[in-house]
Design a protein around this motif. Structure first.
Motif: not given
Length: 94
Positions: A33-34, A48-52, A74-78
């Motif tokens: 995942v990383v 990074t801001n979008e990921f957070r 889940e954040a990556i999927r979103i």
């Protein structure tokens, strides 16, 4: 607007675990995942801001019931769905 991750001053979450855990990953999928996150950011797909923001926008019950790297995935999927790389629900179908 406060989000589920903003728990400053909130009671009832128990003590903070300060155990020094020398292992950065507890399963191979966490390291993947990383790697996926880093590859997608290097391609400029999101920052990074979008990921957070994607992590912090998770529904509270989901946020509290998932592990650290499950939130990352889940954040990556979103973000992949928001950017049109994946169709909504495409990963669920696999």
């Amino acid at each position: 607007m406060a989000r589920i991750n903003d728990v400053g001053g909130t009671q009832g979450f128990g003590a903070v675990d300060i155990t020094d855990d020398a292992e950065p990953f507890h399963a191979d999928w966490e390291a993947r995942v990383v790697g996926l996150l880093n590859a997608l950011r290097e391609q400029g797909l999101f920052n990074t801001n979008e990921f957070r923001d994607a992590i912090e926008s998770m529904p509270p019950a989901e946020y509290l019931s998932t592990s650290y790297y499950e939130r990352w995935f889940e954040a990556i999927r979103i973000l992949l769905e928001r950017k049109g790389v994946l169709k909504p629900g495409e990963l669920d179908a696999r």
